[in-house]
Design an enzyme around this catalytic site. Structure first.
Site, PDB file in Angstrom:
ATOM      1  N   SER A 153      -0.295 -32.795  10.420  1.00 28.20           N
ATOM      2  CA  SER A 153       0.992 -32.240  10.012  1.00 28.20           C
ATOM      3  C   SER A 153       1.372 -31.068  10.924  1.00 28.20           C
ATOM      4  O   SER A 153       1.487 -31.256  12.137  1.00 28.20           O
ATOM      5  CB  SER A 153       0.879 -31.847   8.527  1.00 28.20           C
ATOM      6  OG  SER A 153       2.118 -31.596   7.965  1.00 28.20           O
ATOM      7  N   ASP A 235       4.715 -41.840   5.016  1.00 28.88           N
ATOM      8  CA  ASP A 235       5.387 -40.651   5.524  1.00 28.88           C
ATOM      9  C   ASP A 235       6.892 -40.922   5.436  1.00 28.88           C
ATOM     10  O   ASP A 235       7.334 -42.078   5.410  1.00 28.88           O
ATOM     11  CB  ASP A 235       4.987 -40.392   6.995  1.00 28.88           C
ATOM     12  CG  ASP A 235       3.917 -39.310   7.133  1.00 28.88           C
ATOM     13  OD1 ASP A 235       4.032 -38.275   6.451  1.00 28.88           O
ATOM     14  OD2 ASP A 235       2.964 -39.515   7.917  1.00 28.88           O
ATOM     15  N   HIS A 267       1.290 -38.920   3.399  1.00 31.33           N
ATOM     16  CA  HIS A 267       1.138 -37.758   4.270  1.00 31.33           C
ATOM     17  C   HIS A 267      -0.154 -36.981   4.001  1.00 31.33           C
ATOM     18  O   HIS A 267      -0.647 -36.275   4.883  1.00 31.33           O
ATOM     19  CB  HIS A 267       2.341 -36.832   4.060  1.00 31.33           C
ATOM     20  CG  HIS A 267       2.395 -35.698   5.022  1.00 31.33           C
ATOM     21  ND1 HIS A 267       2.841 -35.840   6.315  1.00 31.33           N
ATOM     22  CD2 HIS A 267       2.035 -34.382   4.891  1.00 31.33           C
ATOM     23  CE1 HIS A 267       2.771 -34.677   6.935  1.00 31.33           C
ATOM     24  NE2 HIS A 267       2.290 -33.775   6.099  1.00 31.33           N
TER      25      HIS A 267
HETATM   26  N1  LIG Z   1       1.377 -30.182   3.867  1.00 29.84           N
HETATM   27  C1  LIG Z   1       1.110 -29.289   2.870  1.00 29.84           C
HETATM   28  C2  LIG Z   1      -0.192 -28.900   2.609  1.00 29.84           C
HETATM   29  C3  LIG Z   1      -0.471 -27.995   1.613  1.00 29.84           C
HETATM   30  C4  LIG Z   1       0.534 -27.461   0.887  1.00 29.84           C
HETATM   31  C5  LIG Z   1       1.824 -27.820   1.120  1.00 29.84           C
HETATM   32  C6  LIG Z   1       2.138 -28.722   2.089  1.00 29.84           C
HETATM   33  C7  LIG Z   1       3.547 -29.151   2.345  1.00 29.84           C
HETATM   34  O1  LIG Z   1       3.823 -29.926   3.212  1.00 29.84           O
HETATM   35  C8  LIG Z   1       4.594 -28.567   1.485  1.00 29.84           C
HETATM   36  C9  LIG Z   1       5.970 -29.135   1.740  1.00 29.84           C
HETATM   37  N2  LIG Z   1       6.924 -28.125   1.454  1.00 29.84           N
HETATM   38  C10 LIG Z   1       6.213 -30.354   0.882  1.00 29.84           C
HETATM   39  O2  LIG Z   1       7.087 -30.326   0.022  1.00 29.84           O
HETATM   40  O3  LIG Z   1       5.567 -31.352   1.055  1.00 29.84           O
END
Ligand SMILES: Nc1ccccc1C(=O)C[C@H](N)C(=O)O
Length: 291
Positions: A153, A235, A267
């Protein structure tokens, strides 16, 4: 122009919220489960592996590595640097050792890289820190036979930025043999128009200068390095488009790049499952490193 420019603010926000696309769990539950999987996996790995925790690679409190050493001692070994995700705002190296076991049992070391997430860290600082951690690792550990980057990510974004480093500034040229970029973001511009930027405070200029998709011509070391771009079936279409475009740009620039679309993953579990030896991506990584 891609079609994200034509999306409404709401649609763009949805596309760039990975948690809204999991078919397994709702958005809060998938993140909670993710943190649990990473935490538990890291605890298991630390219990079963020889580790060097909190090795400083710089002066800042956040500039530390957790190193997981190969089970059987050898003079030289490949090192995988794991760069965690969490939208440049969440998670840490402390929950980033979950992929270690299948690697260390095959003679590969893993180092989880700590960097200052927002709001403490700014994006340019994170890029510099991750680059610095690699320069440090190759200077510190003389037994490294090759460096591999593994990022998820936001961490895949940072790993991709490492590939366009001007190493002259760091005094070393690391032998980066491969990069595994999993469910990454390679063009930051769309994020300027989402609430994610409230914490990141990126200017347009910062977003442009730190978008790997715009830096493909600046990449170095293309002869030796293989790049694997991994993307989850679940994704979001925007995330999938970004991986596809970065892959195509790399190929057009003469890189040895491949795109792996992993079925039945979202994801989050696309990376969580790296704690399992029989997972497709684990096997692909072991094969690419193949010692
Ligand atoms: N990848 C993460 C890992 C840990 C905590 C949050 C995320 C997120 O990606 C948050 C994003 N604002 C979401 O809505 O998916």
């Amino acid at each position: 122009m891609g079609k994200w420019q034509k999306m409404t603010k709401e649609e763009l926000e949805t596309q760039y919220s990975p948690s809204r696309w999991s078919p397994r769990l709702d958005k809060d539950a998938v993140i909670q489960a993710h943190v649990q999987m990473l935490t538990g996996g890291t605890r298991d790995a630390q219990a079963a592996t020889q580790t060097l925790l909190n090795v400083p690679y710089g002066m800042d409190e956040g500039e530390k590595l957790d190193v997981y050493l190969p089970t059987v001692h050898t003079e030289t070994f490949p090192l995988v640097l794991y760069i965690h995700g969490g939208y440049w705002q969440f998670l840490s190296k402390d929950v980033s050792g979950f992929a270690a076991l299948p690697l260390v049992s095959h003679g590969i070391a893993l180092a989880a890289v700590g960097y200052n997430v927002a709001p403490k860290g700014r994006l340019e600082e994170m890029v510099r820190q991750v680059r610095h951690s690699i320069a440090f690792a190759v200077q510190q550990y003389t037994g490294i036979s090759g460096i591999y980057l593994l990022g998820h990510s936001a961490g895949a974004h940072l790993a991709a930025m490492v590939l366009s480093t001007d190493w002259a500034k760091f005094g070393v040229v690391p032998n980066i043999k491969g990069a595994f970029l999993v469910s990454g973001i390679y063009d930051l511009e769309p994020l300027l128009h989402t609430p994610e930027n409230d914490a990141l405070h990126m200017s347009r200029e910062v977003a442009e200068q730190n978008s790997p998709l715009r830096r493909v011509s600046k990449l170095e070391g293309r002869r030796a390095c293989q790049i694997l771009i991994g993307i989850a079936q679940y994704d979001s279409p925007e995330f999938r488009r970004q991986s596809q475009e970065y892959f195509e740009a790399l190929r057009a620039a003469g890189w040895s790049a491949s795109l792996l679309d992993i079925g039945d993953t979202d994801h989050f579990d696309i990376i969580e499952k790296l704690s399992q030896e029989n997972y497709l991506l684990t096997q692909v990584i072991l094969n690419m490193i193949s010692i």
